[in-house]
Design an enzyme around this catalytic site. Structure first.
Site, PDB file in Angstrom:
ATOM      1  N   PRO A  26       2.273   8.565   6.340  1.00  0.00           N
ATOM      2  CG  PRO A  26       0.919   9.688   4.814  1.00  0.00           C
ATOM      3  CD  PRO A  26       2.346   9.473   5.201  1.00  0.00           C
ATOM      4  CG  LEU A  27       1.842   3.880   7.554  1.00  0.00           C
ATOM      5  CD1 LEU A  27       2.844   3.181   8.459  1.00  0.00           C
ATOM      6  CD2 LEU A  27       1.716   3.156   6.220  1.00  0.00           C
ATOM      7  CB  THR A  28      -5.204   4.250   6.630  1.00  0.00           C
ATOM      8  OG1 THR A  28      -5.348   5.577   6.143  1.00  0.00           O
ATOM      9  CG2 THR A  28      -6.560   3.675   6.979  1.00  0.00           C
ATOM     10  CB  ALA A 171      -1.424  11.167  -3.162  1.00  0.00           C
ATOM     11  CE1 TYR A 174      -9.031   7.528  -0.661  1.00  0.00           C
ATOM     12  CE2 TYR A 174      -6.686   8.030  -0.518  1.00  0.00           C
ATOM     13  CZ  TYR A 174      -7.736   7.144  -0.359  1.00  0.00           C
ATOM     14  OH  TYR A 174      -7.501   5.869   0.110  1.00  0.00           O
TER      15      TYR A 174
HETATM   16  C1  LIG Z   1      -1.563  -0.033   5.685  1.00  0.00           C
HETATM   17  C2  LIG Z   1      -1.272   1.192   4.891  1.00  0.00           C
HETATM   18  C3  LIG Z   1      -1.975   2.362   5.142  1.00  0.00           C
HETATM   19  C4  LIG Z   1      -1.707   3.524   4.396  1.00  0.00           C
HETATM   20  N1  LIG Z   1      -2.377   4.681   4.686  1.00  0.00           N
HETATM   21  C5  LIG Z   1      -2.080   5.819   4.018  1.00  0.00           C
HETATM   22  C6  LIG Z   1      -2.687   7.056   4.377  1.00  0.00           C
HETATM   23  O1  LIG Z   1      -3.450   7.162   5.336  1.00  0.00           O
HETATM   24  N2  LIG Z   1      -2.374   8.141   3.634  1.00  0.00           N
HETATM   25  C7  LIG Z   1      -1.498   8.073   2.573  1.00  0.00           C
HETATM   26  O2  LIG Z   1      -1.252   9.088   1.927  1.00  0.00           O
HETATM   27  N3  LIG Z   1      -0.880   6.927   2.256  1.00  0.00           N
HETATM   28  C8  LIG Z   1      -1.126   5.817   2.951  1.00  0.00           C
HETATM   29  N4  LIG Z   1      -0.464   4.671   2.666  1.00  0.00           N
HETATM   30  C9  LIG Z   1       0.665   4.709   1.706  1.00  0.00           C
HETATM   31  C10 LIG Z   1       1.988   4.888   2.496  1.00  0.00           C
HETATM   32  O3  LIG Z   1       2.038   6.167   3.114  1.00  0.00           O
HETATM   33  C11 LIG Z   1       3.225   4.730   1.582  1.00  0.00           C
HETATM   34  O4  LIG Z   1       3.261   5.730   0.617  1.00  0.00           O
HETATM   35  C12 LIG Z   1       3.228   3.364   0.892  1.00  0.00           C
HETATM   36  O5  LIG Z   1       2.982   2.333   1.827  1.00  0.00           O
HETATM   37  C13 LIG Z   1       4.560   3.089   0.196  1.00  0.00           C
HETATM   38  O6  LIG Z   1       5.639   3.128   1.091  1.00  0.00           O
HETATM   39  P1  LIG Z   1       6.293   1.762   1.685  1.00  0.00           P
HETATM   40  O7  LIG Z   1       6.777   0.969   0.509  1.00  0.00           O
HETATM   41  O8  LIG Z   1       7.383   2.270   2.580  1.00  0.00           O
HETATM   42  O9  LIG Z   1       5.209   1.053   2.400  1.00  0.00           O
HETATM   43  C14 LIG Z   1      -0.726   3.494   3.376  1.00  0.00           C
HETATM   44  C15 LIG Z   1      -0.032   2.303   3.121  1.00  0.00           C
HETATM   45  C16 LIG Z   1      -0.277   1.169   3.874  1.00  0.00           C
HETATM   46  C17 LIG Z   1       0.521  -0.083   3.605  1.00  0.00           C
END
Ligand SMILES: Cc1cc2nc3c(=O)[nH]c(=O)nc-3n(C[C@H](O)[C@H](O)[C@H](O)COP(=O)(O)O)c2cc1C
Length: 368
Positions: A26-28, A171, A174
């Site tokens: 999930p990526l905001t 996680a 929140y």
């Molecule tokens: C831009 C951005 C937005 C994110 N949005 C969310 C989100 O909406 N929900 C969530 O649980 N984690 C969110 N995360 C965390 C990611 O899901 C992920 O766990 C974290 O980036 C680590 O993985 P990576 O090293 O592959 O980036 C976000 C991370 C980034 C960088």
């Protein structure tokens, strides 16, 4: 060929199969409008990821209840219009043979007063200070019941939109994480105290969803395994006890937001990954996210005993991540050019938001 990554995966209780073990984390993105209506841009981005080959896609943290908003452009799943947008996500994902989930979220103590017009809510009250300028309002029994209902209703909307399931965001400090956290949750009623009581809100949501929807609808939970950055109260032993309680419920997976899947556990000489896997193997499906950037890293996490790997940062520059790591095509590494992100569907709001994350984006276009 990446052996484990490309082997399919069966969610046994749901009887639902994934074509591979790569998951879009999930990526905001901040691309919805200020009411939470998803934009064409964010749906384009998700479609790029489905087309790119991920087996499972988890859409960004999505608001389920009015006071829980954290970002100006956060998506919501509270109205018929929003449900229709998620239908497009469901259809596009299905067309590429992947499964689509949405992450259901309430900001809890991190909800933004400026967006909600009220102080944030949490399991216990907090006095106003630099972190909580309006303080935090303690939820009463009635409000907790309404919140549980809001998560269940959003899951029902996700089902009616044609999505394959939901991930409950418990996680990152929140709301659902706040209840699990004994530093923030100082309640003495049935929602606080013992780990069973602190996990009760999550379990009531899970049971509520199961009562309403067919068993093939996936329900997963995302947890932080331990403290990160400057947060307090998220301790590994507590989180593993929570995960064990969840694994005994009728869920499909637990998703650990590891930060870095290869780090040592806080204050220990053992790998965080093996601590989590040793505690939970055979009890539920385990998804891991955090610093899994290339195929080798993914295979390491899978061979350590995880079932699924979720890709965050690397997916932003490589929606075709699984294709590239399978075929030996070099991955684009961060910082990603804004023009590349644009080509993947991101609009200006999305690029501005991602641009604020250190090291993620290079802005090439001068503003006119
Ligand atoms: C831009 C951005 C937005 C994110 N949005 C969310 C989100 O909406 N929900 C969530 O649980 N984690 C969110 N995360 C965390 C990611 O899901 C992920 O766990 C974290 O980036 C680590 O993985 P990576 O090293 O592959 O980036 C976000 C991370 C980034 C960088």
């Amino acid at each position: 060929m990446r052996q484990a990554l490309n082997s399919g995966f069966q969610f046994a209780k749901a009887g639902v199969r994934l074509k591979n073990r790569s998951v879009l984390a999930p990526l905001t993105h901040n691309m919805s409008d200020s009411h939470g209506n998803p934009s064409p841009a964010e749906l384009d981005w998700l479609e790029h990821c489905a087309n790119g080959g991920f087996g499972l896609l988890i859409a960004a943290a999505t608001q389920v209840w009015p006071g829980g908003r954290c970002w100006q452009g956060q998506p919501a799943l509270m109205t018929d219009l929003q449900q229709q947008a998620y239908s497009r996500f469901a259809e596009a994902t299905r067309a590429h043979g992947a499964l689509a989930l949405v992450q259901l979220h309430h900001g809890g103590v991190r909800a933004a007063p400026a967006l909600n017009g009220t102080a944030p809510v949490g399991p216990s009250s907090e006095a106003p200070d630099s972190r909580y300028p309006l303080g935090v309002t303690e939820l009463d029994e009635d409000a907790i019941q309404q919140l549980i209902g809001a998560f269940v209703t959003a899951a029902e909307r996700a089902y009616r939109a044609g999505l394959d399931g939901v991930e409950l965001h418990a996680a990152h400090y929140y709301l659902l994480c706040n209840f699990l956290n004994p530093v923030l949750n100082r309640r003495t009623d049935r929602w606080g105290g013992s780990v069973e009581n602190r996990t009760r809100i999550l379990i009531e949501i899970i049971r509520g969803i199961r009562q309403q929807l067919p068993r093939q609808f996936l329900v997963g939970v995302r947890l932080s395994p331990e403290n990160y950055a400057n947060v307090v109260g998220i301790e590994l032993q507590n989180q593993l006890a929570v995960a064990n309680l969840l694994a005994a419920e009728d869920i499909d997976y637990v998703h650990f937001s590891m930060g870095d899947s290869f780090k040592l556990a806080n204050g220990k000489n053992t790998a965080l990954l093996s601590e989590v896997i040793n505690a939970l193997t055979g009890k539920t499906t385990l998804m891991m996210a955090g610093n899994i950037r290339d195929g080798e890293a993914a295979e390491r996490v899978l061979s350590a005993g995880a079932d699924l790997v979720a890709i965050g940062t690397s997916a932003l520059g490589n929606p075709d991540w699984i294709y590239k790591v399978t075929n030996g095509v070099p991955l684009v590494t961060p910082p990603f050019a804004d023009t590349l992100l644009q080509a993947h569907g991101f609009n200006e709001a999305g690029i501005t938001y991602l641009g604020a994350v250190p090291g993620l984006v290079v802005i090439s276009k001068p503003k006119t």
